[in-house]
Write a protein that holds these residues in place. Sequence first.
Motif, short mmCIF file in Angstrom:
data_model
loop_
_atom_site.label_atom_id
_atom_site.label_comp_id
_atom_site.label_asym_id
_atom_site.label_seq_id
_atom_site.Cartn_x
_atom_site.Cartn_y
_atom_site.Cartn_z
N ASP A 168 5.38 2.69 -0.58
CA ASP A 168 5.73 4.21 -1.23
C ASP A 168 4.81 5.06 -0.15
O ASP A 168 3.80 4.41 0.34
CB ASP A 168 5.35 4.09 -2.59
N HIS A 169 5.27 6.09 -0.06
CA HIS A 169 4.67 6.94 0.78
C HIS A 169 4.07 8.15 -0.10
O HIS A 169 4.87 8.90 -0.85
CB HIS A 169 5.60 7.80 1.76
N MET A 170 2.91 8.24 0.11
CA MET A 170 2.06 9.36 -0.99
C MET A 170 2.44 10.80 -0.52
O MET A 170 2.26 11.66 -1.29
CB MET A 170 0.55 9.27 -0.52
N ILE A 171 2.87 11.12 0.78
CA ILE A 171 3.15 12.02 1.31
C ILE A 171 4.62 12.60 1.12
O ILE A 171 5.00 13.64 0.61
CB ILE A 171 2.96 12.54 2.81
N THR A 172 5.64 11.58 1.51
CA THR A 172 7.01 12.20 1.42
C THR A 172 7.66 11.53 0.04
O THR A 172 8.65 12.43 -0.31
CB THR A 172 7.89 11.34 2.32
N GLY A 173 6.67 10.86 -0.67
CA GLY A 173 7.51 10.48 -2.07
C GLY A 173 8.27 9.23 -2.09
O GLY A 173 8.90 8.79 -3.17
N GLU A 174 8.62 8.71 -0.79
CA GLU A 174 9.57 7.78 -0.71
C GLU A 174 8.95 6.40 -1.37
O GLU A 174 8.04 6.21 -0.91
CB GLU A 174 9.92 7.28 0.91
N GLU A 175 10.08 5.57 -1.91
CA GLU A 175 9.51 4.54 -2.70
C GLU A 175 10.44 3.13 -2.24
O GLU A 175 11.56 3.52 -1.87
CB GLU A 175 9.53 4.74 -4.17
N THR A 176 9.98 2.11 -2.92
CA THR A 176 10.54 0.87 -2.84
C THR A 176 10.80 0.38 -4.23
O THR A 176 9.94 0.92 -5.11
CB THR A 176 10.06 -0.22 -2.07
N THR A 177 11.59 -0.48 -4.84
CA THR A 177 11.73 -0.81 -6.17
C THR A 177 10.94 -2.03 -6.41
O THR A 177 10.06 -2.66 -5.67
CB THR A 177 13.31 -1.53 -6.30
N SER A 178 10.36 -2.22 -7.79
CA SER A 178 9.50 -3.13 -8.07
C SER A 178 9.95 -4.55 -7.79
O SER A 178 9.14 -5.17 -7.30
CB SER A 178 9.15 -3.13 -9.60
N GLU A 179 11.17 -4.69 -7.89
CA GLU A 179 12.01 -5.96 -7.08
C GLU A 179 11.74 -6.34 -5.78
O GLU A 179 11.20 -7.52 -5.57
CB GLU A 179 13.29 -5.88 -7.67
N GLU A 180 11.93 -5.35 -5.17
CA GLU A 180 11.42 -5.48 -3.69
C GLU A 180 9.97 -5.73 -3.44
O GLU A 180 9.72 -6.77 -2.66
CB GLU A 180 11.92 -4.32 -2.90
N ARG A 181 9.22 -5.04 -4.07
CA ARG A 181 7.80 -5.35 -4.14
C ARG A 181 7.34 -7.01 -4.48
O ARG A 181 6.53 -7.57 -3.76
CB ARG A 181 6.75 -4.58 -5.04
N GLN A 182 8.18 -7.54 -5.26
CA GLN A 182 7.88 -8.56 -5.83
C GLN A 182 8.34 -9.71 -4.76
O GLN A 182 7.90 -11.02 -4.76
CB GLN A 182 8.29 -9.09 -7.20
N SER A 183 9.45 -9.53 -4.30
CA SER A 183 10.14 -10.59 -3.63
C SER A 183 11.02 -10.24 -2.51
O SER A 183 11.94 -10.47 -2.32
CB SER A 183 11.12 -11.27 -4.54
N THR A 184 10.33 -9.48 -1.44
CA THR A 184 10.71 -9.31 -0.05
C THR A 184 9.79 -9.10 0.81
O THR A 184 8.77 -9.98 0.80
CB THR A 184 11.74 -8.19 -0.22
N PHE A 185 9.93 -8.27 1.72
CA PHE A 185 8.92 -8.01 2.55
C PHE A 185 8.40 -9.12 3.47
O PHE A 185 7.38 -9.53 3.74
CB PHE A 185 7.58 -7.40 1.89
N ASP A 186 9.18 -9.59 3.86
CA ASP A 186 9.28 -10.94 4.58
C ASP A 186 8.45 -10.91 5.95
O ASP A 186 8.06 -11.89 6.32
CB ASP A 186 10.63 -11.75 4.90
N GLU A 187 8.65 -9.71 6.48
CA GLU A 187 8.03 -9.64 7.92
C GLU A 187 6.35 -9.85 7.76
O GLU A 187 5.92 -10.49 8.49
CB GLU A 187 8.20 -8.04 8.38
N CYS A 214 0.80 -1.10 0.00
CA CYS A 214 0.15 0.09 -0.05
C CYS A 214 0.79 1.23 0.07
O CYS A 214 1.85 1.29 0.40
CB CYS A 214 -0.75 -0.12 1.29
N GLY A 215 0.33 2.35 -0.43
CA GLY A 215 0.94 3.69 -0.33
C GLY A 215 0.40 4.33 0.91
O GLY A 215 -0.76 4.34 1.31
N ALA A 216 1.38 4.90 1.73
CA ALA A 216 0.90 5.51 3.17
C ALA A 216 0.46 6.87 2.82
O ALA A 216 0.68 7.67 1.96
CB ALA A 216 2.31 5.53 3.90
N LEU A 217 -0.50 7.35 3.79
CA LEU A 217 -1.24 8.40 3.55
C LEU A 217 -1.25 9.19 4.96
O LEU A 217 -1.81 9.96 5.26
CB LEU A 217 -2.62 8.21 3.55
N ASN A 218 -0.25 8.86 5.64
CA ASN A 218 -0.19 9.09 7.28
C ASN A 218 1.30 9.20 7.64
O ASN A 218 2.29 8.50 7.45
CB ASN A 218 -0.75 8.23 8.26
N GLU A 219 1.80 10.51 8.00
CA GLU A 219 3.08 10.95 8.34
C GLU A 219 3.53 9.96 9.28
O GLU A 219 4.81 9.70 9.44
CB GLU A 219 3.37 12.29 8.66
#
Length: 235
Positions: free
Chosen positions: A204-223, A91-96
Amino acid sequence: MSVHIGAKKGDIADKILLPGDPLRAKYIAEKFLENPVCYNEVRGMLGYTGTYKGHKVSVQGTGMGIPSASIYTNELIREYDVKKLMRVGTCGALNEDVHVRDLVLAQAAVTNSAFMKADFPNHTFAPIADYDLLSTAYDVAKEKGFNIHVGNVLSDDSFYKDDLSDTFKLGKHGVLGVEMEAAVLYYLASKYGVQALALMTVSDHMITGEETTSEERQSTFDEMMIVGLETLIKE
Ligand SMILES: O=P(O)(O)O[C@H]1O[C@H](CO)[C@@H](O)[C@H]1O
Ligand SMILES: O=c1cc[nH]c(=O)[nH]1
C-alpha cells in the motif's frame, strides 16, 4: 521442540524465509518447495521444510510486530541453528518513487521500539542488513527485471497511529517504507552472528493511498518469493 515451535532439531533448514503471515508461509511452501513438510502448527504459526532446486529450505511465519517476530527469530537461531534468515514481508511506501508491488530491500531499519534499549540503554544501535545477502538479492532482482529499491525502512511498533507526522518526516529523510519487524531481525542476527535480510513488497502507499487486497497480501507477491529463495540458495 522449543517453546513456540513444535519441531525437532534437524527438522528446520539452516536457511529460512520469514513471512509475517503464516498463510503466506503455507502458500510459499506449497507453490515453491518440493516435498514440503509442515513442522509447526503451534499457535497456528505455520512452518514448513522442503527443497528448492535441491537445497533444503524452510519457511516460518513470524506473526506481526517486533515481540512476535523476536520470539520466532530467537528460537530459530538459538534452538534450531538457523544461519540465514530472510524476511519476505509487506510494507507501506513512504516515497513517491516507490510504487505498489515494487520490492524494497531494507539496508537498515529505524525503529521506535524500545527492544534494543534493554541491551544498550546508552546507545542507539543501528540494525543493518547482511551485506552479502543484500548484494545477492539486489543482483537477483535486477537480473530478473524486477523493480527493486534499496534503503532504510521504518520498523514501527504501531500499525494504527493517530499522528503520522514522524512517519512522513522519516520518509523525507529517505526512509522508503514502513513495516513492523526488520529491525529486530537485524538486531538479533548481529547479536548471534548470523546473516539476515528483510525484503518487502509494497502492499500500500502511504502518500497516494493505493492499496492491494488482503487476499493478494496472503497469496501472491511471487517476485519477492523468487528473490528470497534464489538469494538463500546462493553460497
Ligand atoms: O506482511 P507482513 O510480513 O506481516 O508484514 C507487514 O504486515 C503486517 C501489518 O499488516 C506487519 O507484520 C508488517 O510488517
Ligand atoms: O506495517 C505495515 C505493513 C504494510 N503497510 C503498512 O502501512 N504498514
